[in-house]
Design an enzyme around this catalytic site. Structure first.
Site, PDB file in Angstrom:
ATOM      1  N   LYS A 154      -3.460  -7.525   6.431  1.00 53.81           N
ATOM      2  CA  LYS A 154      -3.500  -6.082   6.189  1.00 53.81           C
ATOM      3  C   LYS A 154      -4.274  -5.439   7.331  1.00 53.81           C
ATOM      4  O   LYS A 154      -5.449  -5.735   7.537  1.00 53.81           O
ATOM      5  CB  LYS A 154      -4.153  -5.771   4.843  1.00 53.81           C
ATOM      6  CG  LYS A 154      -3.317  -6.218   3.661  1.00 53.81           C
ATOM      7  CD  LYS A 154      -3.901  -5.740   2.349  1.00 53.81           C
ATOM      8  CE  LYS A 154      -2.999  -6.122   1.185  1.00 53.81           C
ATOM      9  NZ  LYS A 154      -3.519  -5.616  -0.100  1.00 53.81           N
TER      10      LYS A 154
ATOM     11  N   PHE B 145      -2.131   4.814   7.123  1.00 48.49           N
ATOM     12  CA  PHE B 145      -3.282   4.317   7.871  1.00 48.49           C
ATOM     13  C   PHE B 145      -3.158   2.856   8.292  1.00 48.49           C
ATOM     14  O   PHE B 145      -4.055   2.330   8.925  1.00 48.49           O
ATOM     15  CB  PHE B 145      -4.562   4.473   7.039  1.00 48.49           C
ATOM     16  CG  PHE B 145      -5.002   5.895   6.892  1.00 48.49           C
ATOM     17  CD1 PHE B 145      -5.936   6.437   7.754  1.00 48.49           C
ATOM     18  CD2 PHE B 145      -4.468   6.690   5.905  1.00 48.49           C
ATOM     19  CE1 PHE B 145      -6.342   7.755   7.613  1.00 48.49           C
ATOM     20  CE2 PHE B 145      -4.877   8.004   5.762  1.00 48.49           C
ATOM     21  CZ  PHE B 145      -5.807   8.542   6.612  1.00 48.49           C
ATOM     22  N   GLY B 146      -2.083   2.209   7.970  1.00 46.03           N
ATOM     23  CA  GLY B 146      -2.008   0.809   8.349  1.00 46.03           C
ATOM     24  C   GLY B 146      -0.697   0.154   7.985  1.00 46.03           C
ATOM     25  O   GLY B 146       0.205   0.778   7.438  1.00 46.03           O
TER      26      GLY B 146
ATOM     27  N   THR C 199       1.119  -3.890   6.739  1.00 42.62           N
ATOM     28  CA  THR C 199       0.911  -5.217   6.167  1.00 42.62           C
ATOM     29  C   THR C 199       1.957  -6.161   6.733  1.00 42.62           C
ATOM     30  O   THR C 199       3.134  -5.807   6.814  1.00 42.62           O
ATOM     31  CB  THR C 199       1.014  -5.179   4.627  1.00 42.62           C
ATOM     32  OG1 THR C 199       0.091  -4.212   4.112  1.00 42.62           O
ATOM     33  CG2 THR C 199       0.689  -6.528   4.023  1.00 42.62           C
TER      34      THR C 199
ATOM     35  N   ASP D 209      -3.219   0.056  -9.712  1.00 46.48           N
ATOM     36  CA  ASP D 209      -1.824   0.072  -9.253  1.00 46.48           C
ATOM     37  C   ASP D 209      -1.019  -1.087  -9.838  1.00 46.48           C
ATOM     38  O   ASP D 209      -0.292  -1.779  -9.127  1.00 46.48           O
ATOM     39  CB  ASP D 209      -1.789   0.022  -7.717  1.00 46.48           C
ATOM     40  CG  ASP D 209      -0.481   0.556  -7.152  1.00 46.48           C
ATOM     41  OD1 ASP D 209       0.262   1.213  -7.902  1.00 46.48           O
ATOM     42  OD2 ASP D 209      -0.199   0.303  -5.969  1.00 46.48           O
TER      43      ASP D 209
ATOM     44  N   LEU E 157       5.686  -6.391   6.200  1.00 45.32           N
ATOM     45  CA  LEU E 157       5.890  -6.316   4.747  1.00 45.32           C
ATOM     46  C   LEU E 157       5.848  -4.883   4.222  1.00 45.32           C
ATOM     47  O   LEU E 157       6.329  -4.598   3.131  1.00 45.32           O
ATOM     48  CB  LEU E 157       4.832  -7.155   4.025  1.00 45.32           C
ATOM     49  CG  LEU E 157       4.850  -8.659   4.290  1.00 45.32           C
ATOM     50  CD1 LEU E 157       3.693  -9.333   3.571  1.00 45.32           C
ATOM     51  CD2 LEU E 157       6.170  -9.276   3.848  1.00 45.32           C
ATOM     52  N   GLY E 158       5.243  -3.980   4.995  1.00 45.00           N
ATOM     53  CA  GLY E 158       5.158  -2.592   4.547  1.00 45.00           C
ATOM     54  C   GLY E 158       4.241  -1.791   5.439  1.00 45.00           C
ATOM     55  O   GLY E 158       3.507  -2.325   6.263  1.00 45.00           O
ATOM     56  N   LYS E 159       4.298  -0.457   5.285  1.00 50.21           N
ATOM     57  CA  LYS E 159       3.439   0.405   6.091  1.00 50.21           C
ATOM     58  C   LYS E 159       2.996   1.610   5.288  1.00 50.21           C
ATOM     59  O   LYS E 159       3.612   1.987   4.295  1.00 50.21           O
ATOM     60  CB  LYS E 159       4.168   0.867   7.351  1.00 50.21           C
ATOM     61  CG  LYS E 159       5.375   1.764   7.082  1.00 50.21           C
ATOM     62  CD  LYS E 159       5.997   2.233   8.397  1.00 50.21           C
ATOM     63  CE  LYS E 159       7.202   3.144   8.120  1.00 50.21           C
ATOM     64  NZ  LYS E 159       7.800   3.652   9.367  1.00 50.21           N
ATOM     65  N   GLY E 160       1.888   2.221   5.737  1.00 50.69           N
ATOM     66  CA  GLY E 160       1.372   3.420   5.101  1.00 50.69           C
ATOM     67  C   GLY E 160       0.833   4.358   6.157  1.00 50.69           C
ATOM     68  O   GLY E 160       1.024   4.138   7.362  1.00 50.69           O
TER      69      GLY E 160
END
Length: 354
Positions: A108, A88-89, A91, A206, A83-86
């Site tokens: 997550k 540090f991790g 989802t 957010d 679903l997504g990334k950043g």
């Protein structure tokens, strides 16, 4: 009837004791979560300080590998898609293999492997307090429920309820027009969620169209993406000379961009979402008053009273805004009564005319 009196008194007395106990228990839980929020904020501040101190010689974090479709996490959650990334991790959407029917959930994943034990300790503390906070706020029907919190092999996983529905961002792209009634409903629902989390001194930080989902099952709005991962990512990005700060720049108010969010910051973001929906204009294209820095928008889309509420929500200086969600809810109730009274008067005026 006299023989029944002792039983009646016992019942009434027992009920009063139960009410007092429940009130006390609720207060204790509120104090406990407030303490956890304070610890969470301190951890964020420590992490920020560590990252700023090491800006020239940054700690090397391990690369976050991606789980492919079909991979199983902690012998239970089968990956459906990312679903997504950043920084540090990541989802994921996953199937829970140990529950009847294998329902989907959101996983997550945080990887905190680093060459400095100080970072590891602070990030670990962040994630642990985050889990405790989510466990409480997830009891609200319009916040995703925390299903599990898992630590394994230096990785941390938060398992949350999957909300089936459409984000306001997607809705914005498809919907031709939002009515005043739509906007008042949006503001009221988000304010009720904020009223709940503000009891614990918690700030979402957010709020934006892609973090608000209209749930398919009951058409209610659900506020998503409470998370330590984005807090950490925001601080890391900041020290990497990037301009990304927690909270999309268009929806976050000036005090939050300066690293000092308050309860009124979430109220500002909600007001920006409301204007966004009403005008189909995104925040980066808003026009601002040269003297006050307040937003200039097409207020003809709503009544003067509704526009007044929205303008107070999005005032540039946070002291000029509503200070908490309950203040907004109070004004919304007053507005609703005025609208009902107007409709009532117009209806009976029409009868007299006929």
């Amino acid at each position: 009837w006299i023989p029944f009196l002792p039983a009646v008194f016992a019942f009434v007395g027992g009920s009063i004791v139960l009410i007092i106990y429940n009130a006390y228990d609720s207060k204790q839980e509120q104090l406990r979560v407030k303490k956890q929020v304070e610890e969470h904020e301190k951890s964020i501040a420590v992490l920020k300080m560590l990252l700023e101190q090491n800006e020239q010689q940054r700690t090397n974090f391990s690369t976050i590998s991606n789980y492919s479709k079909g991979a199983v996490i902690v012998n239970r959650y089968e990956i459906v898609k990312s679903l997504g990334k950043g920084s540090f991790g990541r989802t994921y959407l996953a199937k829970d293999l140990q529950r009847p029917g294998n329902p989907v959930c959101v996983v997550k994943r945080l990887n905190i492997s680093a060459d400095d034990a100080k970072y590891t300790k602070v990030i670990q503390r962040l994630f642990q307090t985050e889990a405790k906070i989510l466990e409480t706020v997830g009891n609200h029907p319009q916040i995703p429920q925390l299903l599990a919190y898992i630590e394994e092999n230096g990785e941390f996983f938060l398992i949350q309820e999957f909300i089936e529905g459409k984000t306001i961002l997607k809705e914005l792209k498809e919907k031709q027009e939002y009515t005043e009634k739509d906007i008042l409903s949006l503001i009221e629902q988000i304010m009720k969620i904020l009223s709940f989390i503000q009891q614990y001194n918690l700030i979402h930080r957010d709020i934006k169209p892609d973090n608000i989902i209209r749930r398919n099952s009951d058409n209610s709005l659900v506020l998503i993406d409470f998370g330590a991962v984005k807090e950490i990512q925001a601080q890391r990005n900041k020290t990497s000379d990037k301009t990304i700060i927690l909270g999309n720049r268009g929806y976050a108010p000036p005090e939050q961009l300066a690293g000092q969010p308050v309860m009124a910051s979430d109220i500002y973001a909600t007001g920006i979402v409301a204007i966004n929906c009403l005008t189909h204009t995104y925040p980066d294209r808003f026009v601002r008053d040269n003297d006050t820095n307040n937003i200039i928008w097409d207020e003809s889309k709503v009544s003067k009273l509704t526009a007044k509420i929205i303008n107070k929500m999005v005032a540039y200086h946070f002291l000029d805004r509503y200070q908490n969600a309950d203040e907004v809810i109070t004004d919304l109730r007053k507005l609703k009564k005025m609208i009902q009274k107007k409709i009532f008067n117009e209806y009976f005026a029409g009868i007299k005319l006929n």
